[in-house]
Design a protein around this motif. Structure first.
Motif, PDB file in Angstrom:
ATOM      1  N   PRO A 224      15.553 -16.765  -6.328  1.00 48.22           N
ATOM      2  CA  PRO A 224      15.003 -15.703  -6.687  1.00 48.22           C
ATOM      3  C   PRO A 224      15.148 -15.282  -8.175  1.00 48.22           C
ATOM      4  CG  PRO A 224      16.179 -15.118  -4.790  1.00 48.22           C
ATOM      5  CD  PRO A 224      16.614 -16.500  -5.293  1.00 48.22           C
ATOM      6  N   GLU A 225      16.271 -15.771  -8.803  1.00 48.67           N
ATOM      7  CA  GLU A 225      16.903 -15.715 -10.204  1.00 48.67           C
ATOM      8  C   GLU A 225      15.485 -16.408 -10.970  1.00 48.67           C
ATOM      9  OE1 GLU A 225      19.951 -14.867  -8.014  1.00 48.67           O
ATOM     10  OE2 GLU A 225      18.935 -16.780  -7.905  1.00 48.67           O
ATOM     11  N   HIS A 226      14.949 -17.502 -10.530  1.00 52.89           N
ATOM     12  CA  HIS A 226      14.103 -18.171 -11.242  1.00 52.89           C
ATOM     13  C   HIS A 226      12.927 -17.435 -11.344  1.00 52.89           C
ATOM     14  CE1 HIS A 226      16.296 -21.922  -9.948  1.00 52.89           C
ATOM     15  NE2 HIS A 226      16.190 -22.415 -11.035  1.00 52.89           N
ATOM     16  N   VAL A 227      12.412 -16.973 -10.149  1.00 53.12           N
ATOM     17  CA  VAL A 227      11.194 -16.092 -10.115  1.00 53.12           C
ATOM     18  C   VAL A 227      11.219 -14.543 -11.107  1.00 53.12           C
ATOM     19  CG1 VAL A 227       9.690 -14.513  -8.605  1.00 53.12           C
ATOM     20  CG2 VAL A 227      10.799 -16.794  -7.742  1.00 53.12           C
ATOM     21  N   LEU A 228      12.444 -14.230 -11.155  1.00 52.26           N
ATOM     22  CA  LEU A 228      12.667 -12.927 -11.820  1.00 52.26           C
ATOM     23  C   LEU A 228      12.461 -13.402 -13.404  1.00 52.26           C
ATOM     24  CD1 LEU A 228      15.689 -11.364  -9.821  1.00 52.26           C
ATOM     25  CD2 LEU A 228      13.418 -10.482 -10.098  1.00 52.26           C
ATOM     26  N   ALA A 229      13.001 -14.692 -13.766  1.00 53.42           N
ATOM     27  CA  ALA A 229      13.323 -14.969 -15.071  1.00 53.42           C
ATOM     28  C   ALA A 229      11.572 -15.341 -15.535  1.00 53.42           C
ATOM     29  CB  ALA A 229      14.013 -16.250 -15.328  1.00 53.42           C
ATOM     30  N   ALA A 230      10.683 -15.647 -14.571  1.00 51.96           N
ATOM     31  CA  ALA A 230       9.336 -16.207 -15.098  1.00 51.96           C
ATOM     32  C   ALA A 230       8.438 -15.159 -15.081  1.00 51.96           C
ATOM     33  CB  ALA A 230       8.630 -16.976 -13.969  1.00 51.96           C
ATOM     34  N   ASP A 231       7.656 -15.323 -16.312  1.00 49.37           N
ATOM     35  CA  ASP A 231       6.498 -14.329 -16.957  1.00 49.37           C
ATOM     36  C   ASP A 231       5.223 -14.372 -16.056  1.00 49.37           C
ATOM     37  OD1 ASP A 231       7.931 -13.023 -18.860  1.00 49.37           O
ATOM     38  OD2 ASP A 231       8.029 -15.009 -19.544  1.00 49.37           O
ATOM     39  N   ALA A 232       5.014 -15.771 -15.433  1.00 51.61           N
ATOM     40  CA  ALA A 232       3.762 -15.966 -14.536  1.00 51.61           C
ATOM     41  C   ALA A 232       4.281 -17.219 -13.636  1.00 51.61           C
ATOM     42  CB  ALA A 232       2.632 -16.358 -15.277  1.00 51.61           C
ATOM     43  N   ILE A 233       3.716 -17.521 -12.720  1.00 52.36           N
ATOM     44  CA  ILE A 233       4.055 -18.259 -11.492  1.00 52.36           C
ATOM     45  C   ILE A 233       2.538 -19.045 -11.049  1.00 52.36           C
ATOM     46  CG2 ILE A 233       4.916 -18.792  -9.185  1.00 52.36           C
ATOM     47  CD1 ILE A 233       6.444 -16.176  -9.622  1.00 52.36           C
TER      48      ILE A 233
ATOM     49  N   ARG B  76      13.102 -16.836   1.301  1.00 56.30           N
ATOM     50  CA  ARG B  76      14.400 -16.574   0.485  1.00 56.30           C
ATOM     51  C   ARG B  76      14.187 -15.721  -0.668  1.00 56.30           C
ATOM     52  NH1 ARG B  76      15.391 -20.416  -2.130  1.00 56.30           N
ATOM     53  NH2 ARG B  76      13.822 -21.832  -1.449  1.00 56.30           N
ATOM     54  N   CYS B  77      12.918 -15.578  -1.299  1.00 60.14           N
ATOM     55  CA  CYS B  77      12.640 -14.989  -2.654  1.00 60.14           C
ATOM     56  C   CYS B  77      12.057 -13.315  -2.400  1.00 60.14           C
ATOM     57  CB  CYS B  77      12.082 -15.713  -3.478  1.00 60.14           C
ATOM     58  SG  CYS B  77      12.936 -17.240  -3.881  1.00 60.14           S
ATOM     59  N   TYR B  78      11.392 -13.101  -1.198  1.00 56.29           N
ATOM     60  CA  TYR B  78      10.442 -12.037  -1.201  1.00 56.29           C
ATOM     61  C   TYR B  78      11.447 -10.717  -1.424  1.00 56.29           C
ATOM     62  CZ  TYR B  78       6.976  -9.033   0.838  1.00 56.29           C
ATOM     63  OH  TYR B  78       6.016  -8.045   0.999  1.00 56.29           O
ATOM     64  N   TYR B  79      12.322 -10.527  -0.673  1.00 54.42           N
ATOM     65  CA  TYR B  79      13.079  -9.392  -0.728  1.00 54.42           C
ATOM     66  C   TYR B  79      13.927  -9.056  -2.173  1.00 54.42           C
ATOM     67  CZ  TYR B  79      11.391  -7.767   3.634  1.00 54.42           C
ATOM     68  OH  TYR B  79      10.516  -7.384   4.763  1.00 54.42           O
ATOM     69  N   PRO B  80      14.567 -10.181  -2.337  1.00 59.68           N
ATOM     70  CA  PRO B  80      15.142 -10.070  -3.902  1.00 59.68           C
ATOM     71  C   PRO B  80      14.059  -9.710  -4.942  1.00 59.68           C
ATOM     72  CG  PRO B  80      16.021 -11.868  -2.596  1.00 59.68           C
ATOM     73  CD  PRO B  80      14.884 -11.435  -1.885  1.00 59.68           C
ATOM     74  N   CYS B  81      12.808 -10.394  -5.021  1.00 62.93           N
ATOM     75  CA  CYS B  81      11.997 -10.037  -6.123  1.00 62.93           C
ATOM     76  C   CYS B  81      10.886  -9.124  -5.698  1.00 62.93           C
ATOM     77  CB  CYS B  81      11.144 -11.666  -6.079  1.00 62.93           C
ATOM     78  SG  CYS B  81      12.281 -12.824  -6.397  1.00 62.93           S
ATOM     79  N   LEU B  82      10.976  -8.398  -4.642  1.00 60.36           N
ATOM     80  CA  LEU B  82       9.916  -7.366  -4.306  1.00 60.36           C
ATOM     81  C   LEU B  82       9.781  -6.071  -5.508  1.00 60.36           C
ATOM     82  CD1 LEU B  82       7.852  -6.223  -2.287  1.00 60.36           C
ATOM     83  CD2 LEU B  82       9.534  -5.254  -0.949  1.00 60.36           C
ATOM     84  N   GLU B  83      10.707  -5.653  -5.670  1.00 58.50           N
ATOM     85  CA  GLU B  83      10.579  -4.435  -6.531  1.00 58.50           C
ATOM     86  C   GLU B  83      10.516  -5.121  -8.310  1.00 58.50           C
ATOM     87  OE1 GLU B  83      10.151  -1.315  -5.722  1.00 58.50           O
ATOM     88  OE2 GLU B  83      10.281  -2.164  -3.502  1.00 58.50           O
ATOM     89  N   GLU B  84      10.894  -6.107  -8.395  1.00 59.16           N
ATOM     90  CA  GLU B  84      11.306  -6.575  -9.720  1.00 59.16           C
ATOM     91  C   GLU B  84      10.002  -7.185 -10.427  1.00 59.16           C
ATOM     92  OE1 GLU B  84      13.742  -5.391 -11.781  1.00 59.16           O
ATOM     93  OE2 GLU B  84      14.493  -4.482 -10.011  1.00 59.16           O
ATOM     94  N   THR B  85       9.100  -7.773  -9.479  1.00 54.24           N
ATOM     95  CA  THR B  85       8.070  -8.567  -9.791  1.00 54.24           C
ATOM     96  C   THR B  85       6.644  -8.198  -9.671  1.00 54.24           C
ATOM     97  OG1 THR B  85       8.338  -9.811  -7.841  1.00 54.24           O
ATOM     98  CG2 THR B  85       9.663 -10.827  -9.806  1.00 54.24           C
TER      99      THR B  85
END
Length: 156
Positions: free
Chosen positions: A49-58, A79-88
């Protein structure tokens, strides 16, 4: 000086040809024409999730497995859905699929999940269907280049 943007490429590449596709996307994204973008390339299993949160695009890359995305990409989303849901929400993304058949089930599966994440598709998915075609590589390069260039220009 402008801050460098981060383009995250999450690609399942279990075969020589899918590795070639991934590498072509990376080559395009790291083009000498694009200077202000850091490109991070990870397998779905290694992406946090930290990688996704740090990315500007995917950019997401997957094989078509039994008419669905690869288990590796599904694991990434699990693994990443809920940790990234609100932030991305609103995160620009693109998708490429190596499909032995038509890729529609794979596309639908990924799009259902990213719709829930509220990510924004910035181009039509690249569907590399049927028997291997060397032309897939040029289209994959273009996908990487266009996303990186759009990110650098601030239009994504």
């Amino acid at each position: 000086m402008t801050e460098r943007k981060c383009l995250l490429i999450v690609a399942h590449a279990p075969s020589p040809n899918t590795r070639r596709l991934r590498d072509a996307v990376v080559e395009g994204a790291r083009s000498e024409d694009v200077d202000g973008v850091e490109v991070v390339v990870l397998s779905p299993f290694d992406t946090t999730p930290e990688h996704v949160l740090a990315a500007d695009a995917i950019i997401l890359g997957t094989t078509e497995n039994l008419g669905y995305m690869s288990g590796a990409l599904k694991d990434f989303f699990d693994r990443c859905y809920y940790p990234c849901l609100e932030e991305t929400q609103g995160r620009p993304y693109a998708l490429y699929i190596r499909a032995g058949h038509d890729g529609t089930g794979t596309r639908r599966g990924v799009e259902t999940i990213v719709t829930g994440l509220r990510w924004k598709a910035v181009q039509e998915p690249l569907l590399c269907r049927g028997d291997w075609d060397e032309a897939f590589l040029e289209r994959a390069r273009e996908l990487g280049l266009y996303l990186a260039a759009g990110l650098e220009a601030g239009v994504l």
